[in-house]
Design an enzyme around this catalytic site. Structure first.
Site, PDB file in Angstrom:
ATOM      1  N   THR A   1       2.070  -0.541  10.440  1.00  0.00           N
ATOM      2  CA  THR A   1       0.809  -0.808   9.742  1.00  0.00           C
ATOM      3  C   THR A   1      -0.398  -0.623  10.674  1.00  0.00           C
ATOM      4  OG1 THR A   1      -0.480  -2.598   8.747  1.00  0.00           O
ATOM      5  CG2 THR A   1       1.202  -3.263  10.309  1.00  0.00           C
ATOM      6  N   ASP A   2      -1.544  -0.344  10.065  1.00  0.00           N
ATOM      7  CA  ASP A   2      -2.783  -0.277  10.862  1.00  0.00           C
ATOM      8  C   ASP A   2      -3.212  -1.662  11.362  1.00  0.00           C
ATOM      9  OD1 ASP A   2      -3.641  -1.363   8.444  1.00  0.00           O
ATOM     10  OD2 ASP A   2      -5.193   0.134   8.057  1.00  0.00           O
ATOM     11  N   GLU A   3      -2.623  -2.723  10.778  1.00  0.00           N
ATOM     12  CA  GLU A   3      -3.042  -4.076  11.166  1.00  0.00           C
ATOM     13  C   GLU A   3      -2.694  -4.401  12.616  1.00  0.00           C
ATOM     14  OE1 GLU A   3      -2.375  -7.255   8.482  1.00  0.00           O
ATOM     15  OE2 GLU A   3      -2.705  -6.019   6.712  1.00  0.00           O
TER      16      GLU A   3
ATOM     17  N   TYR B   1       2.023 -11.800  10.644  1.00  0.00           N
ATOM     18  CA  TYR B   1       2.592 -10.548  10.123  1.00  0.00           C
ATOM     19  C   TYR B   1       2.305  -9.382  11.066  1.00  0.00           C
ATOM     20  CZ  TYR B   1       2.559  -6.122   7.581  1.00  0.00           C
ATOM     21  OH  TYR B   1       2.744  -4.802   7.231  1.00  0.00           O
TER      22      TYR B   1
ATOM     23  N   LYS C   1       4.834  -7.016  13.392  1.00  0.00           N
ATOM     24  CA  LYS C   1       4.927  -5.553  13.295  1.00  0.00           C
ATOM     25  C   LYS C   1       4.611  -4.911  14.649  1.00  0.00           C
ATOM     26  CE  LYS C   1       5.634  -3.416  10.034  1.00  0.00           C
ATOM     27  NZ  LYS C   1       6.914  -2.993   9.380  1.00  0.00           N
TER      28      LYS C   1
HETATM   29  P1  NAD Z   1       7.759  -4.990   0.193  1.00  0.00           P
HETATM   30  O1  NAD Z   1       7.549  -6.416   0.580  1.00  0.00           O
HETATM   31  O2  NAD Z   1       7.369  -4.539  -1.171  1.00  0.00           O
HETATM   32  O3  NAD Z   1       9.308  -4.589   0.377  1.00  0.00           O
HETATM   33  C1  NAD Z   1      10.054  -4.972   1.489  1.00  0.00           C
HETATM   34  C2  NAD Z   1      11.513  -4.680   1.180  1.00  0.00           C
HETATM   35  O4  NAD Z   1      12.292  -5.041   2.335  1.00  0.00           O
HETATM   36  C3  NAD Z   1      12.070  -5.476  -0.008  1.00  0.00           C
HETATM   37  O5  NAD Z   1      12.842  -4.628  -0.835  1.00  0.00           O
HETATM   38  C4  NAD Z   1      12.944  -6.534   0.661  1.00  0.00           C
HETATM   39  O6  NAD Z   1      14.026  -6.972  -0.159  1.00  0.00           O
HETATM   40  C5  NAD Z   1      13.418  -5.774   1.896  1.00  0.00           C
HETATM   41  N1  NAD Z   1      13.843  -6.674   2.981  1.00  0.00           N
HETATM   42  C6  NAD Z   1      13.156  -7.733   3.480  1.00  0.00           C
HETATM   43  N2  NAD Z   1      13.863  -8.328   4.455  1.00  0.00           N
HETATM   44  C7  NAD Z   1      15.012  -7.609   4.597  1.00  0.00           C
HETATM   45  C8  NAD Z   1      16.134  -7.697   5.453  1.00  0.00           C
HETATM   46  N3  NAD Z   1      16.231  -8.678   6.371  1.00  0.00           N
HETATM   47  N4  NAD Z   1      17.123  -6.790   5.326  1.00  0.00           N
HETATM   48  C9  NAD Z   1      17.042  -5.803   4.401  1.00  0.00           C
HETATM   49  N5  NAD Z   1      16.007  -5.679   3.558  1.00  0.00           N
HETATM   50  C10 NAD Z   1      14.996  -6.562   3.652  1.00  0.00           C
HETATM   51  O7  NAD Z   1       7.022  -4.162   1.322  1.00  0.00           O
HETATM   52  P2  NAD Z   1       6.224  -2.787   1.216  1.00  0.00           P
HETATM   53  O8  NAD Z   1       4.835  -3.067   0.817  1.00  0.00           O
HETATM   54  O9  NAD Z   1       7.041  -1.826   0.467  1.00  0.00           O
HETATM   55  O10 NAD Z   1       6.190  -2.395   2.773  1.00  0.00           O
HETATM   56  C11 NAD Z   1       7.209  -1.571   3.339  1.00  0.00           C
HETATM   57  C12 NAD Z   1       6.906  -1.361   4.800  1.00  0.00           C
HETATM   58  O11 NAD Z   1       5.628  -0.768   4.947  1.00  0.00           O
HETATM   59  C13 NAD Z   1       6.861  -2.655   5.618  1.00  0.00           C
HETATM   60  O12 NAD Z   1       7.448  -2.402   6.868  1.00  0.00           O
HETATM   61  C14 NAD Z   1       5.379  -2.942   5.773  1.00  0.00           C
HETATM   62  O13 NAD Z   1       5.124  -3.657   6.956  1.00  0.00           O
HETATM   63  C15 NAD Z   1       4.826  -1.538   5.839  1.00  0.00           C
HETATM   64  N6  NAD Z   1       3.442  -1.385   5.377  1.00  0.00           N
HETATM   65  C16 NAD Z   1       3.087  -1.775   4.121  1.00  0.00           C
HETATM   66  C17 NAD Z   1       1.781  -1.540   3.681  1.00  0.00           C
HETATM   67  C18 NAD Z   1       1.325  -1.925   2.306  1.00  0.00           C
HETATM   68  O14 NAD Z   1       0.147  -1.756   2.012  1.00  0.00           O
HETATM   69  N7  NAD Z   1       2.187  -2.396   1.425  1.00  0.00           N
HETATM   70  C19 NAD Z   1       0.853  -0.927   4.553  1.00  0.00           C
HETATM   71  C20 NAD Z   1       1.258  -0.621   5.859  1.00  0.00           C
HETATM   72  C21 NAD Z   1       2.564  -0.809   6.248  1.00  0.00           C
HETATM   73  O1  DAU Z   2      -3.422  -2.542   6.200  1.00  0.00           O
HETATM   74  C1  DAU Z   2      -2.066  -2.443   5.871  1.00  0.00           C
HETATM   75  C2  DAU Z   2      -1.582  -3.756   5.302  1.00  0.00           C
HETATM   76  O2  DAU Z   2      -2.137  -3.866   3.997  1.00  0.00           O
HETATM   77  C3  DAU Z   2      -0.059  -3.860   5.254  1.00  0.00           C
HETATM   78  O3  DAU Z   2       0.455  -3.822   6.545  1.00  0.00           O
HETATM   79  C4  DAU Z   2       0.378  -5.149   4.547  1.00  0.00           C
HETATM   80  O4  DAU Z   2       1.798  -5.150   4.401  1.00  0.00           O
HETATM   81  C5  DAU Z   2      -0.258  -5.180   3.182  1.00  0.00           C
HETATM   82  O5  DAU Z   2       0.054  -6.415   2.547  1.00  0.00           O
HETATM   83  C6  DAU Z   2      -1.784  -5.027   3.288  1.00  0.00           C
HETATM   84  O6  DAU Z   2      -2.376  -6.196   3.928  1.00  0.00           O
HETATM   85  P1  DAU Z   2      -3.732  -6.831   3.388  1.00  0.00           P
HETATM   86  O7  DAU Z   2      -3.794  -8.234   3.810  1.00  0.00           O
HETATM   87  O8  DAU Z   2      -4.893  -5.962   3.697  1.00  0.00           O
HETATM   88  O9  DAU Z   2      -3.445  -6.688   1.786  1.00  0.00           O
HETATM   89  P2  DAU Z   2      -3.701  -7.696   0.572  1.00  0.00           P
HETATM   90  O10 DAU Z   2      -3.439  -6.935  -0.679  1.00  0.00           O
HETATM   91  O11 DAU Z   2      -3.024  -8.997   0.752  1.00  0.00           O
HETATM   92  O12 DAU Z   2      -5.276  -7.956   0.666  1.00  0.00           O
HETATM   93  C7  DAU Z   2      -6.202  -6.880   0.621  1.00  0.00           C
HETATM   94  C8  DAU Z   2      -7.570  -7.486   0.840  1.00  0.00           C
HETATM   95  O13 DAU Z   2      -7.900  -8.297  -0.301  1.00  0.00           O
HETATM   96  C9  DAU Z   2      -7.651  -8.402   2.038  1.00  0.00           C
HETATM   97  O14 DAU Z   2      -8.935  -8.279   2.644  1.00  0.00           O
HETATM   98  C10 DAU Z   2      -7.494  -9.790   1.451  1.00  0.00           C
HETATM   99  C11 DAU Z   2      -8.138  -9.653   0.070  1.00  0.00           C
HETATM  100  N1  DAU Z   2      -7.551 -10.510  -0.976  1.00  0.00           N
HETATM  101  C12 DAU Z   2      -6.215 -10.458  -1.172  1.00  0.00           C
HETATM  102  C13 DAU Z   2      -5.608 -11.253  -2.112  1.00  0.00           C
HETATM  103  C14 DAU Z   2      -4.103 -11.212  -2.338  1.00  0.00           C
HETATM  104  C15 DAU Z   2      -8.364 -11.340  -1.729  1.00  0.00           C
HETATM  105  O15 DAU Z   2      -9.599 -11.372  -1.575  1.00  0.00           O
HETATM  106  N2  DAU Z   2      -7.765 -12.132  -2.678  1.00  0.00           N
HETATM  107  C16 DAU Z   2      -6.423 -12.138  -2.888  1.00  0.00           C
HETATM  108  O16 DAU Z   2      -5.933 -12.905  -3.759  1.00  0.00           O
END
Ligand code: NAD
Ligand code: DAU
Length: 369
Positions: A130-132, A156, A160
């Protein structure tokens, strides 16, 4: 025939990636390893043929070694993680267990099967990050590039970041063929409704408040999940072992703009289709009010990162990556998907997909071990 082991392939991005890959590489084998936590849902793979779903944990090194060896997998694409920042603030332990220990367990398995047991075969371990990990930016700071120093702020992002470092070390020390991508905020079909866009959309449909953290002026770069999958596939197909790539959507926006755009799009959808008011009678848009009337400012997230932005020049220049859609189009498509797939999100909301999954998936699409 190449075979991919996809961890977390029943989650949001993993399932979209499996769909993306199967469409473009129908001859490849795909094995999904997923622990089916609250975020994992086999229905996310509904309708995808030829995928074996193994219900298991990435921390089970013996299971991973068995899968890599017996399925003759040469590529591991690692999505499995605890992914929600708010949950990491409430309970960091699961994030360390899965994201740090789990990733290390996978690396040990890959090293054992692909290097130590002497197969010497070409292989790839792709780690999704992630960019975080780069921390937070001020309004005028340059965007994150691959050499930006790591400064994670939440449990989190710290978990990562730790996993990224371990992945890097396995390349440097043992010669494991790894790549890592660090992407921005994904949105699109099958996203669990705890993240901003699906949460606010479903709340707008059901007349619940839209909880805006702090002043709502935090900035994120929005990446459609299919564009993310494109970026990952370009990396997998490259000879970039040992390298990291940022992937962004080219859509840097304050949260409040995302929320206002979403509210306006919901209002427009109700205006264009009278059937929506009958399906969602609690929605303000069904009662002559604006969805934006649900906006509610709430206490800010502790340690909330102010701004993320992605400098994606490396993946563009090296691999020809370019996002395929703008945010307005991607958001419209996403809203349409949730309106057309109410059964999916109702099942997710009430947890009934678990029983339904046992009936429908065991022995058909794959194996619930
Ligand atoms: P998600 O939470 O929707 O899915 C995660 C999946 O991993 C689920 O299917 C869960 O059952 C599985 N999982 C969790 N723990 C496990 C374990 N111990 N063994 C096997 N499986 C397990 O997540 P996502 O949003 O699809 O994110 C996927 C990846 O991308 C993550 O590594 C996350 O850090 C990264 N990422 C997500 C975002 C985003 O915006 N969603 C952005 C940047 C990076
Ligand atoms: O940047 C990549 C990341 O983006 C991933 O690594 C994470 O897995 C993914 O969850 C996401 O993180 P964020 O914290 O940015 O996403 P989230 O959707 O939780 O929130 C997006 C923005 O909106 C953040 O600034 C928090 C705000 N927010 C979120 C929720 C859930 C609110 O204001 N209200 C809310 O209820």
């Amino acid at each position: 025939m190449p075979t991919l082991l996809v961890t977390g392939g029943a989650g949001f991005i993993g399932a979209n990636f499996v769909r993306f890959w199967r469409e473009r590489h129908p001859a490849d084998g795909v094995v999904v390893l997923d622990a089916l936590t609250y975020a994992g849902n086999p229905a996310n793979l509904d309708g995808v043929d030829g995928v074996e779903l193994v219900h298991g944990d990435i921390r089970d090194q013996a299971l991973v070694e068995k899968l890599l060896a017996e399925r003759d997998a040469d590529t591991l694409v690692h999505f499995a993680a605890e992914s929600h920042v708010d949950r990491s603030i409430l309970g960091p332990d699961a994030f360390i267990d899965t994201n740090v220990i789990g990733t290390h367990s996978l690396l040990k398995a890959a090293r054992n099967v692909w290097l130590d047991k002497g197969s010497g075969r070409p292989h790839r371990f792709h780690h999704i990050s992630t960019d975080e990990v780069y921390g937070t930016l001020g309004p005028a700071d340059p965007a994150f590039h691959e050499d930006t120093p790591y400064a994670p702020n939440s449990p989190y992002s710290a978990s990562k970041a730790a996993s990224d470092h371990i992945v890097r070390a396995y390349h440097h020390t043992y010669g494991l063929q790894v790549t890592t991508s660090n992407c921005s905020n994904n949105y699109g079909p099958y996203q669990f409704p705890e993240k901003l866009i699906p949460l606010f959309l479903l709340n707008a449909l059901e007349g619940r408040p839209l909880p805006i953290y702090g002043d709502g002026m935090q900035v994120r770069d929005w990446l459609h999940v299919e564009d993310h999958c494109l970026g990952i596939s370009l990396i997998l197909e490259s000879d970039a072992a040992g390298e990291c790539f940022n992937i962004g959507g080219g859509a840097e926006l304050p949260n409040i703009t995302v929320i206002d755009t979403l509210c306006a799009a919901v209002d427009d959808a109700f205006a264009a289709d009278a059937g929506l008011a009958r399906r969602f009678p609690q929605a303000p848009a069904a009662n002559g009010k604006a969805s934006a009337s649900l906006k509610t400012y709430v206490t800010d997230r502790p340690g909330h990162d102010r701004r993320y932005a992605i400098d994606e020049r490396r993946i563009s220049a090296r691999l020809g990556y370019k996002p395929g859609r703008d945010f307005a189009t991607g958001l419209q498509q996403t809203i349409r998907w949730y309106l057309d797939n109410e059964g999916w999100w109702r099942a997710v909301q009430n947890g009934s997909y678990r029983a339904w999954m046992e009936r429908n998936y065991t022995g058909r699409q794959g194996r619930i071990a």
